[in-house]
Each structure stands twice: as structure tokens, then as C-alpha cells.
Design an enzyme around this catalytic site. Structure first.
Site, PDB file in Angstrom:
ATOM      1  N   ASN A  57      13.103   1.937  62.844  1.00  0.00           N
ATOM      2  CA  ASN A  57      13.660   2.126  61.496  1.00  0.00           C
ATOM      3  C   ASN A  57      12.813   1.299  60.524  1.00  0.00           C
ATOM      4  O   ASN A  57      11.911   0.568  60.944  1.00  0.00           O
ATOM      5  CB  ASN A  57      15.143   1.750  61.444  1.00  0.00           C
ATOM      6  CG  ASN A  57      15.381   0.336  61.942  1.00  0.00           C
ATOM      7  OD1 ASN A  57      14.758  -0.613  61.471  1.00  0.00           O
ATOM      8  ND2 ASN A  57      16.265   0.180  62.925  1.00  0.00           N
ATOM      9  N   ASP A  67      14.540   2.741  70.505  1.00  0.00           N
ATOM     10  CA  ASP A  67      14.098   1.472  69.900  1.00  0.00           C
ATOM     11  C   ASP A  67      14.666   0.278  70.685  1.00  0.00           C
ATOM     12  O   ASP A  67      13.930  -0.648  71.069  1.00  0.00           O
ATOM     13  CB  ASP A  67      14.589   1.459  68.433  1.00  0.00           C
ATOM     14  CG  ASP A  67      13.954   0.380  67.573  1.00  0.00           C
ATOM     15  OD1 ASP A  67      13.032  -0.308  68.036  1.00  0.00           O
ATOM     16  OD2 ASP A  67      14.396   0.234  66.418  1.00  0.00           O
TER      17      ASP A  67
HETATM   18  P1  ADP Z   1      16.117   8.331  65.935  1.00  0.00           P
HETATM   19  O1  ADP Z   1      16.799   7.239  65.174  1.00  0.00           O
HETATM   20  O2  ADP Z   1      14.683   8.548  65.486  1.00  0.00           O
HETATM   21  O3  ADP Z   1      16.923   9.590  66.001  1.00  0.00           O
HETATM   22  P2  ADP Z   1      16.928   7.608  68.640  1.00  0.00           P
HETATM   23  O4  ADP Z   1      16.480   6.454  69.423  1.00  0.00           O
HETATM   24  O5  ADP Z   1      18.366   7.692  68.274  1.00  0.00           O
HETATM   25  O6  ADP Z   1      15.951   7.705  67.388  1.00  0.00           O
HETATM   26  O7  ADP Z   1      16.558   8.936  69.409  1.00  0.00           O
HETATM   27  C1  ADP Z   1      15.268   9.416  69.556  1.00  0.00           C
HETATM   28  C2  ADP Z   1      15.173  10.135  70.886  1.00  0.00           C
HETATM   29  O8  ADP Z   1      14.827   9.206  71.894  1.00  0.00           O
HETATM   30  C3  ADP Z   1      16.478  10.779  71.325  1.00  0.00           C
HETATM   31  O9  ADP Z   1      16.199  12.118  71.675  1.00  0.00           O
HETATM   32  C4  ADP Z   1      16.881   9.985  72.569  1.00  0.00           C
HETATM   33  O10 ADP Z   1      17.464  10.826  73.540  1.00  0.00           O
HETATM   34  C5  ADP Z   1      15.539   9.508  73.057  1.00  0.00           C
HETATM   35  N1  ADP Z   1      15.539   8.326  73.934  1.00  0.00           N
HETATM   36  C6  ADP Z   1      16.439   7.332  74.056  1.00  0.00           C
HETATM   37  N2  ADP Z   1      16.046   6.440  74.990  1.00  0.00           N
HETATM   38  C7  ADP Z   1      14.852   6.891  75.473  1.00  0.00           C
HETATM   39  C8  ADP Z   1      13.917   6.436  76.461  1.00  0.00           C
HETATM   40  N3  ADP Z   1      14.119   5.306  77.148  1.00  0.00           N
HETATM   41  N4  ADP Z   1      12.793   7.181  76.688  1.00  0.00           N
HETATM   42  C9  ADP Z   1      12.547   8.315  75.994  1.00  0.00           C
HETATM   43  N5  ADP Z   1      13.386   8.790  75.050  1.00  0.00           N
HETATM   44  C10 ADP Z   1      14.518   8.091  74.794  1.00  0.00           C
END
Ligand code: ADP
Length: 205
Positions: A57, A67
Site C-alpha cells: 500500500n 504484503d
Molecule cells: P491487494 O491489496 O493488492 O488486493 P492482497 O494481498 O489483498 O492485495 O491480495 C493480492 C493477491 O495476493 C490476492 O489474490 C491474494 O489471494 C494473493 N495472496 C495472498 N497471499 C499470497 C501468497 N503468499 N502468495 C501469493 N499470493 C498471495
């Protein structure tokens, strides 16, 4: 894994390096795009010219989703490195659509590229912001001599970007960099995301 890459003559049928199975799509004679399901925090190719992208963010001080997972796996040094990134406005280290780079500390890659995707329902031009996030991440990677890069599905979590549109943007922007990298990976965390990314790749590549 040279043999694996060498066998990737048929688009969409191969295995990936960097762990796990997946599908490989050549986008130029020297670059392949790989789509795989998995956890981006364990992705690695050579620990010296590889980077993962964080869906951060604007504050760049950690958060939920990918994140949070990246910060937990990298260790507290990553938060310290992020704090040192200068603020461009009060509280803003990385405006939406831009990218910043840090070392990766305890992660098995050399760098983390932090980018900020749009909040789908808030951003006035979410497709512009999302394509900028992918494009600026790839530009910054290239400037830092990264050869292998892995993206999560930026904005597809709490930022609520529709998967199909997001995957089309991600793959289209990757195609703008035909010879810059050895491998561009998309590491999708769910079967649903993986299926949508694969569908778009089959349509666009
Ligand atoms: P944003 O705020 O950009 O939407 P998020 O973290 O909520 O970011 O989600 C971004 C994507 O990352 C989602 O599709 C989620 O399923 C995915 N995600 C979460 N943890 C992991 C991980 N360890 N490896 C890969 N993708 C992940």
C-alpha cells in the site's frame, strides 16, 4: 532447469522453475511467461537475479494479504528498509501505480519490488493504475538487472479488482517487455485465480 526451459516448445505445456508445476508460454525467443499456483514467499530461482513483487500500500509499512506474508517471511529488516524509503507526501512512500525496490532479507530471492495497485471501487481509472503498477515494477526490475520476476495477483484481494480484467492487464503488460527477462512468473494463490490467469494467457499468448 535449462532442460525444462528447453522443452517448453509448446505453449502452455511445461513445468516451471522456481518450484511447483505450472504452464509456460514463450513471449519471445529469450523470454518465457510462467503461470503457476502457489505461495510467492517461497518462490526463488537463483537468489541473485530474482525478485518477487509485493502488492503493497502507499505507506509501504506492511499490511494484510500477500504484503503481510512477505513481511513475515522476510523478517523485520524488510520493514526497516521500507521505512527508509523517502516519503513523497506525508505517509506516502509509493503512490498508486508506482514501484520501489528493497533487498529481500530472509526471503529466498535477491529483491522485493513493492508496488501499489488500485482500489478497484475507488480509483477513477483502475485499468490505468493497474497497468502502471505492472509496468513500473518491470521497468524497475530491468534497471536492477533482475532476470527472473514473480508477481502475485495485484489488487485481486482486498482491493477487489475483477480477476479476468486484472489477468488481461497483467499479461498484456508483460508482453511489452519481450526480451528484458529470462522468466516472468505469475504465482496465484487460489485455484480460481490460477484458472482465470491461465484462461487469459491462452487467449492472449
Ligand atoms: P491487494 O491489496 O493488492 O488486493 P492482497 O494481498 O489483498 O492485495 O491480495 C493480492 C493477491 O495476493 C490476492 O489474490 C491474494 O489471494 C494473493 N495472496 C495472498 N497471499 C499470497 C501468497 N503468499 N502468495 C501469493 N499470493 C498471495
Amino acid at each position: 532447469d535449462g532442460a525444462e526451459r528447453g522443452s517448453a516448445s509448446k505453449p502452455g505445456i511445461s513445468v516451471s522453475s522456481g518450484g511447483g508445476s505450472g504452464h509456460t508460454f514463450p513471449i519471445s525467443p529469450s523470454t518465457v511467461l510462467k503461470i503457476q499456483k502457489g505461495d510467492i514467499t517461497v518462490w526463488s530461482v537463483d537468489r541473485s537475479t530474482d525478485a518477487i513483487v509485493n502488492a503493497a500500500n502507499e505507506k509501504m509499512l506492511g499490511g494484510g494479504g500477500v504484503d503481510g506474508a512477505i513481511h513475515r517471511a522476510a523478517g523485520p529488516e524488510l520493514l526497516e528498509a521500507c521505512r527508509k524509503v523517502p516519503e513523497v507526501q506525508p505517509g506516502v512512500r509509493c503512490p498508486t501505480g508506482e514501484a520501489r525496490i528493497t533487498p529481500a532479507f530472509r526471503l529466498p530471492v535477491s529483491h522485493v519490488i513493492h508496488t501499489v495497485g488500485p482500489i478497484y471501487d475507488v480509483d477513477k481509472q483502475p485499468e490505468v493504475s493497474l497497468s502502471n503498477a505492472y509496468r513500473n515494477s518491470l521497468k524497475l526490475a530491468k534497471e536492477n538487472n533482475i532476470q527472473y520476476i514473480a508477481f502475485p495477483a495485484i489488487s485481486c484481494g482486498v482491493y477487489r479488482y475483477p480477476y479476468k480484467e486484472a489477468s488481461g492487464i497483467a499479461i498484456s503488460v508483460a508482453k511489452e517487455f519481450p526480451d528484458a527477462f529470462k522468466e516472468v512468473h505469475f504465482v496465484l494463490f487460489s485455484d480460481e485465480l490460477y484458472g482465470v490467469w491461465l484462461e487469459s494467457a491462452n487467449e492472449l499468448l
